[in-house]
Design a protein around this motif. Structure first.
Motif, PDB file in Angstrom:
ATOM      1  N   ILE A  98      68.859  -1.333  43.444  1.00  0.00           N
ATOM      2  CA  ILE A  98      67.755  -2.307  43.452  1.00  0.00           C
ATOM      3  C   ILE A  98      66.624  -1.835  42.557  1.00  0.00           C
ATOM      4  O   ILE A  98      66.055  -2.605  41.770  1.00  0.00           O
ATOM      5  N   ASN A  99      66.285  -0.549  42.626  1.00  0.00           N
ATOM      6  CA  ASN A  99      65.210  -0.016  41.784  1.00  0.00           C
ATOM      7  C   ASN A  99      65.617   0.024  40.305  1.00  0.00           C
ATOM      8  O   ASN A  99      64.817  -0.287  39.419  1.00  0.00           O
ATOM      9  N   GLU A 100      66.865   0.409  40.047  1.00  0.00           N
ATOM     10  CA  GLU A 100      67.328   0.452  38.655  1.00  0.00           C
ATOM     11  C   GLU A 100      67.362  -0.953  38.056  1.00  0.00           C
ATOM     12  O   GLU A 100      66.994  -1.153  36.893  1.00  0.00           O
ATOM     13  N   THR A 128      61.875  -0.452  38.204  1.00  0.00           N
ATOM     14  CA  THR A 128      60.662   0.054  38.854  1.00  0.00           C
ATOM     15  C   THR A 128      61.009   0.395  40.297  1.00  0.00           C
ATOM     16  O   THR A 128      62.049  -0.034  40.809  1.00  0.00           O
ATOM     17  N   ASP A 129      60.159   1.146  40.965  1.00  0.00           N
ATOM     18  CA  ASP A 129      60.414   1.525  42.355  1.00  0.00           C
ATOM     19  C   ASP A 129      59.997   0.394  43.290  1.00  0.00           C
ATOM     20  O   ASP A 129      58.951   0.443  43.932  1.00  0.00           O
ATOM     21  N   VAL A 130      60.835  -0.635  43.381  1.00  0.00           N
ATOM     22  CA  VAL A 130      60.607  -1.693  44.361  1.00  0.00           C
ATOM     23  C   VAL A 130      60.619  -1.086  45.755  1.00  0.00           C
ATOM     24  O   VAL A 130      59.727  -1.316  46.575  1.00  0.00           O
ATOM     25  N   ILE A 131      61.639  -0.296  46.029  1.00  0.00           N
ATOM     26  CA  ILE A 131      61.701   0.459  47.285  1.00  0.00           C
ATOM     27  C   ILE A 131      61.023   1.799  47.037  1.00  0.00           C
ATOM     28  O   ILE A 131      61.446   2.571  46.162  1.00  0.00           O
ATOM     29  N   PRO A 132      59.942   2.097  47.766  1.00  0.00           N
ATOM     30  CA  PRO A 132      59.181   3.322  47.503  1.00  0.00           C
ATOM     31  C   PRO A 132      60.072   4.563  47.522  1.00  0.00           C
ATOM     32  O   PRO A 132      60.968   4.690  48.369  1.00  0.00           O
ATOM     33  N   GLN A 133      59.825   5.472  46.603  1.00  0.00           N
ATOM     34  CA  GLN A 133      60.625   6.677  46.525  1.00  0.00           C
ATOM     35  C   GLN A 133      60.541   7.482  47.819  1.00  0.00           C
ATOM     36  O   GLN A 133      61.521   8.119  48.231  1.00  0.00           O
TER      37      GLN A 133
END
Length: 566
Positions: free
Chosen positions: A444-446, A450-455
């Motif tokens: 999802i982030n790739e 961007t980091d949609v789901i927080p790291q």
């Protein structure tokens, strides 16, 4: 001859809506020069119609819908579609699952399905009578080898093939003996991870064995638990794929039998397919039920709720998703901040509703009953159930669809709270092992770059946060270990000794996990329907008795003639 495959997404029971959908695609294909249009299995009723088929009014209405479609089609267009057909014999089941040829305002011919799957999610023998003969349909000088879904899946392979033949009959071989010009299969073949490659291999084998082209038109869409990926395709007589439909969306394929062709190959990413399947499953559950205003997700700051929320947003759009965090005294600061960051990244509505007043009220109410006992799981689970009540109240008040966020690993071993985190209308991740949930998060982030789901959500140790400093590994093996066991036991149906041999894990550890799976069926039975993405999901395709006294280890020992366990 120009043939079109109409990969459509029908809705179960919506006979008029399906009629309009069929006509729209048929007319579109006709406008582009098609002579024949092929639709999926039971496209008039949607698949699977289940006990709607036991309603005589529904059966009659389906028959009338077919007649109406025939009358409204362009008169010079041939159409193959799937529909239930009455069995005129007084003996046997009342219906056939049939492929009907429509032309000139009426049904010109039909062939019935021979192989009626009655395993996993399928229960066709409950409703349908099998075909008594295999034959071709003569049409405009072509001999069409028309058959329905399962009829292509019992193809006898060369010696040494590891596949399982469920039936004595091989309908494709019998049709092939009738010298067809091409094979046409009308399907409602469900998605599971890796199914694309299995279909590809099977169709190529049929083409090369019979030296005939093969056209497969498969349903797309989702109906409750079951997701259909489409993956319709056209292969030439040597097995080369020359046309391929989009996956997880409606599509219209064309093939001119006289025109030159070039190979068509679509590479598949299993996690991308998993993502798209779940998005489609959420969207169709929401839209086809037609009773919900928005989707609602309880956010814990953890990976499962974050992935569920991201999938829901991709399916429905940010305006139709609400995220709710419900902190307790035990909750970490990250539980709130990571949830809020997620909703900001997704652009969805965010609510914070602390559950301390409800938990305190239950503690006071149960104080006398729980006096002189040690606090434990019962007290911890009050927090989960307070959240469940809160979410269901919001769902009830505002007409929201509550999405349950538990994953397959937790559901398998019972690491869930009944009437707490199991609440909901549909369980999005209940067929997704925890290790795959992490892969989905990365994807999802790739995909968004961007980091949609927080790291921090991805990096933090998994925890139910029902007591201070709690981690899932306090109660369970690491998920990499747990999932290696569960994949083999639940999805591949392997026994204790084989799992130990393949994984090299401690036998007592494996035995403990298998016992957890066996004794938590009662929890899974009370969970919401879950989106099916593997060959063996919990739900309608896995029917294990709740009340039983099956000694699995003793049974395995007897079956393998080993000494009985002590």
């Amino acid at each position: 001859m120009k043939i079109a495959l109409a990969q459509i997404n029908p809705t179960i029971g919506d006979l008029d809506g399906n009629r309009q959908l069929l006509l729209r695609y048929a007319r579109q294909a006709h406008d582009q020069g098609a002579d024949l249009v092929v639709f999926p299995e039971l496209s008039v009723t949607g698949y699977p119609p289940q006990d709607l088929l036991e309603n005589p009014f529904f059966r009659k209405a389906a028959q009338q819908t077919v007649d109406r479609i025939a009358q409204e089609l362009p008169s010079d267009l041939g159409v193959l579609l799937g529909a239930p057909v009455p069995n005129p014999d007084q003996f046997g089941k009342p219906l056939y699952n049939a492929a009907l040829l429509l032309e000139n305002g009426q049904v010109q011919d039909h062939v019935a399905k021979t192989l009626l799957p009655t395993y996993d999610i399928f229960d066709e023998d409950r409703y349908f009578e099998p075909a008594e003969e295999r034959r071709v349909i003569e049409w405009r000088g072509l001999r069409l080898g028309v058959h329905v879904c399962e009829d292509m899946w019992n193809v006898h392979r060369p010696e040494g093939y590891a596949g399982n033949h469920r039936y004595e009959c091989d309908p494709v071989a019998e049709i092939g003996a009738c010298d067809p010009d091409l094979f046409i299969n009308l399907s409602a073949s469900p998605f599971s991870i890796g199914k694309h490659a299995v279909r590809d291999d099977l169709v190529k084998h049929i083409c090369r064995r019979h030296e005939r082209p093969f056209l497969l038109c498969n349903q797309v869409g989702a109906n409750t638990e079951i997701i259909y990926d489409g993956d319709s395709r056209i292969h030439t007589a040597d097995g080369t794929q020359v046309e391929c439909a989009a996956s997880f969306e409606e599509d219209l394929l064309f093939w001119d039998t006289d025109a030159p062709v070039s190979p068509c190959r679509t590479e598949r990413d299993p996690i991308a397919d998993l993502h798209d399947a779940l998005v489609l499953g959420i969207r169709d559950y929401y839209e086809k039920t037609g009773i919900f205003d928005k989707a609602l997700v309880g956010l814990s700051g953890g990976i499962d709720s974050a992935v569920t929320c991201a999938l829901a947003t991709a399916a429905l759009g940010p305006d139709r998703v609400v995220g709710v965090t419900m902190p307790s005294e035990i909750s970490s600061e990250g539980s709130i901040t990571d949830s809020e960051a997620l909703t900001h990244n997704l652009g969805i509505e965010f609510k914070e509703i602390p559950i301390k007043p409800a938990v305190d009220a239950f503690d006071t109410m149960l104080a006398d009953e729980f006096a002189d006992t040690e606090p434990g799981v019962a007290e911890e689970n009050i927090q989960s159930r307070a959240r469940g009540v809160t979410l269901m109240a919001l769902s009830n008040k505002f007409g929201h669809l509550l999405l349950s966020t538990g994953n397959k690993s937790e559901m398998a071993v019972g690491y869930v709270t009944l009437y707490g985190d199991t609440n909901g209308g549909v369980a999005v991740l209940s067929d997704v092992l925890k290790t795959r949930v992490y892969k989905l998060a990365h994807y999802i982030n790739e995909r968004a770059d961007t980091d949609v789901i927080p790291q921090n959500t991805i990096d933090k140790p998994p925890s139910a946060e029902l007591r201070k400093n709690q981690k899932d590994t306090d109660s369970l093996p690491p998920y990499e270990t747990l999932d290696a066991i569960l994949e083999r036991y639940v999805e591949k149906k392997k026994e204790l000794g084989t799992i130990v041999g393949e994984t090299g894990l401690d036998e007592d550890l494996v035995r403990d996990v298998l016992r957890l799976v066996d004794r938590n069926e009662y929890k899974r039975r009370q969970a919401p329907p879950g989106l099916r993405v593997t060959e063996k999901a919990f739900g309608i395709g896995r029917r294990i008795p709740i009340v039983m006294q099956w000694d699995r280890e003793a049974g395995e020992a007897l079956a393998s003639e080993r000494p009985l366990p002590r």
